[in-house]
Design a protein around this motif. Structure first.
Motif, short mmCIF file in Angstrom:
data_model
loop_
_atom_site.label_atom_id
_atom_site.label_comp_id
_atom_site.label_asym_id
_atom_site.label_seq_id
_atom_site.Cartn_x
_atom_site.Cartn_y
_atom_site.Cartn_z
N ILE A 77 -20.16 9.65 -13.07
CA ILE A 77 -19.71 8.92 -14.26
C ILE A 77 -20.91 8.76 -15.18
CG2 ILE A 77 -18.71 6.77 -15.14
CD1 ILE A 77 -17.49 6.37 -12.32
N GLU A 78 -20.69 9.07 -16.44
CA GLU A 78 -21.77 9.01 -17.43
C GLU A 78 -21.40 8.04 -18.54
OE1 GLU A 78 -24.35 11.95 -20.39
OE2 GLU A 78 -22.62 12.74 -19.25
N ASP A 112 -7.24 5.49 -19.71
CA ASP A 112 -7.94 6.15 -20.82
C ASP A 112 -7.40 5.75 -22.19
OD1 ASP A 112 -5.52 7.45 -21.04
OD2 ASP A 112 -6.32 9.47 -20.78
N TYR A 170 -18.21 3.94 -24.27
CA TYR A 170 -17.26 4.55 -23.34
C TYR A 170 -17.98 5.08 -22.10
CZ TYR A 170 -14.20 4.47 -27.43
OH TYR A 170 -13.48 4.05 -28.50
N GLN A 171 -17.19 5.31 -21.05
CA GLN A 171 -17.70 5.94 -19.84
C GLN A 171 -16.88 7.21 -19.62
OE1 GLN A 171 -20.17 3.92 -19.32
NE2 GLN A 171 -19.14 2.28 -20.45
N GLN A 172 -17.56 8.29 -19.29
CA GLN A 172 -16.88 9.56 -19.02
C GLN A 172 -16.90 9.82 -17.51
OE1 GLN A 172 -17.19 13.23 -21.56
NE2 GLN A 172 -18.35 13.97 -19.80
N THR A 186 -12.29 15.66 -17.24
CA THR A 186 -12.93 14.36 -17.45
C THR A 186 -11.89 13.34 -17.91
OG1 THR A 186 -13.49 14.80 -19.75
CG2 THR A 186 -15.12 15.43 -18.09
N VAL A 238 -12.08 9.74 -20.16
CA VAL A 238 -12.91 8.83 -20.94
C VAL A 238 -12.22 7.47 -21.01
CG1 VAL A 238 -13.95 8.38 -23.21
CG2 VAL A 238 -13.89 10.72 -22.29
N THR A 239 -12.98 6.43 -20.68
CA THR A 239 -12.39 5.10 -20.58
C THR A 239 -13.34 4.05 -21.17
OG1 THR A 239 -11.59 3.41 -19.02
CG2 THR A 239 -13.32 4.87 -18.24
N ASN A 270 -16.34 12.22 -14.66
CA ASN A 270 -16.30 13.66 -14.43
C ASN A 270 -15.69 13.94 -13.06
OD1 ASN A 270 -18.16 14.95 -16.74
ND2 ASN A 270 -18.97 12.95 -16.15
#
Length: 241
Positions: free
Chosen positions: A148-149, A133, A154-156, A171, A173-174, A158
């Motif tokens: 994953i959203e 992250d 970025y991708q979150q 979560t 975030v990456t 969950n």
């Protein structure tokens, strides 16, 4: 090829076992030790894949050697003339217990156990992914991820409630891309159902339609996840099975 150590205070028994092991192409005996302390040093230094070890030895017995080296990953097989040690032996990380003289068929069964265990470990490792992250790297199993959203660049990620409790966050975030996540997933349960969403199919509790859109409801998730038209057939096929 498995690298093998033998630890036994009886030279004749060691030679007999080594002759039997040499008949197996997948085994390479890299050392034989009569002194238990030397055996401990060799395990720590050489990090073998398999250790065949006697239990009753002077000074340190095989159970003590196992305890002293339990931090080293290897497959332990006891080879002894005394059946009464079996119960104590299985309190250590031993995977098999052979009585002398050892028959080739018993060695073959040991190797089958080891190969099965190795396959299970490989599968477990393959089903894990590393997520960074920007400050911390997290090791997640597939079952830790709910969905994953994609949120811009970025991708979150969950997490499931259990994973959230384990990692003390909901979560992650990456900057890792959706494409990289798809490539990393060993499990076919984590599927990209939309350009912006990857979901854990094991957590899907409902597939429904609103207007012309297909949506997924996930366990413990309040929002509905959209399914791209190109992925509807895949989702239907999964739930038809």
């Amino acid at each position: 090829m498995y690298r093998v150590l033998l630890i036994d205070d009886e030279p004749a028994a060691t030679k007999a076992l080594q002759r039997s092991l040499n008949a197996f192409e997948q085994l390479e005996v890299i050392g034989c030790y009569q002194d238990p302390q030397q055996g401990i040093d060799a395990i720590c230094e050489l990090t073998p894949d398999i250790v065949f070890m006697d239990i009753e030895m002077p000074g340190l017995d095989g159970l003590m050697v196992a305890k002293a080296t339990e931090h080293i990953p290897y497959h332990l097989i006891y080879v002894t003339a005394y059946a009464e040690y079996a119960l104590s032996a299985f309190e250590t990380k031993v995977i098999d217990y052979l009585l002398k003289p050892v028959r080739p068929i018993r060695i073959e069964r040991c190797l089958e156990k080891i190969e099965q265990l190795s396959s299970q470990v490989s599968a477990e490792i393959a089903s894990e992914i590393l997520i960074f992250d920007g400050k911390t790297t997290y090791r997640l199993a597939d079952k830790d991820i709910s969905f994953i959203e994609s949120i811009g660049r970025y991708q979150q990620v969950n997490l499931t409630p259990l994973a959230a409790e384990k990692f003390q966050l909901k979560t992650i975030v990456t900057e890792a891309t959706m494409a990289s996540f798809e490539a990393d997933f060993a499990s076919n349960k984590l599927v990209r159902v939309h350009r912006s969403y990857i979901v854990n199919l094991n957590l899907v509790i409902r597939v429904h339609r609103e207007s012309r859109n297909t949506l997924l409801s996930l366990m413990d998730v309040t929002k509905s996840i959209p399914v791209a038209r190109a992925k509807v057939a895949l989702i239907n096929q999964y739930f038809d099975n």
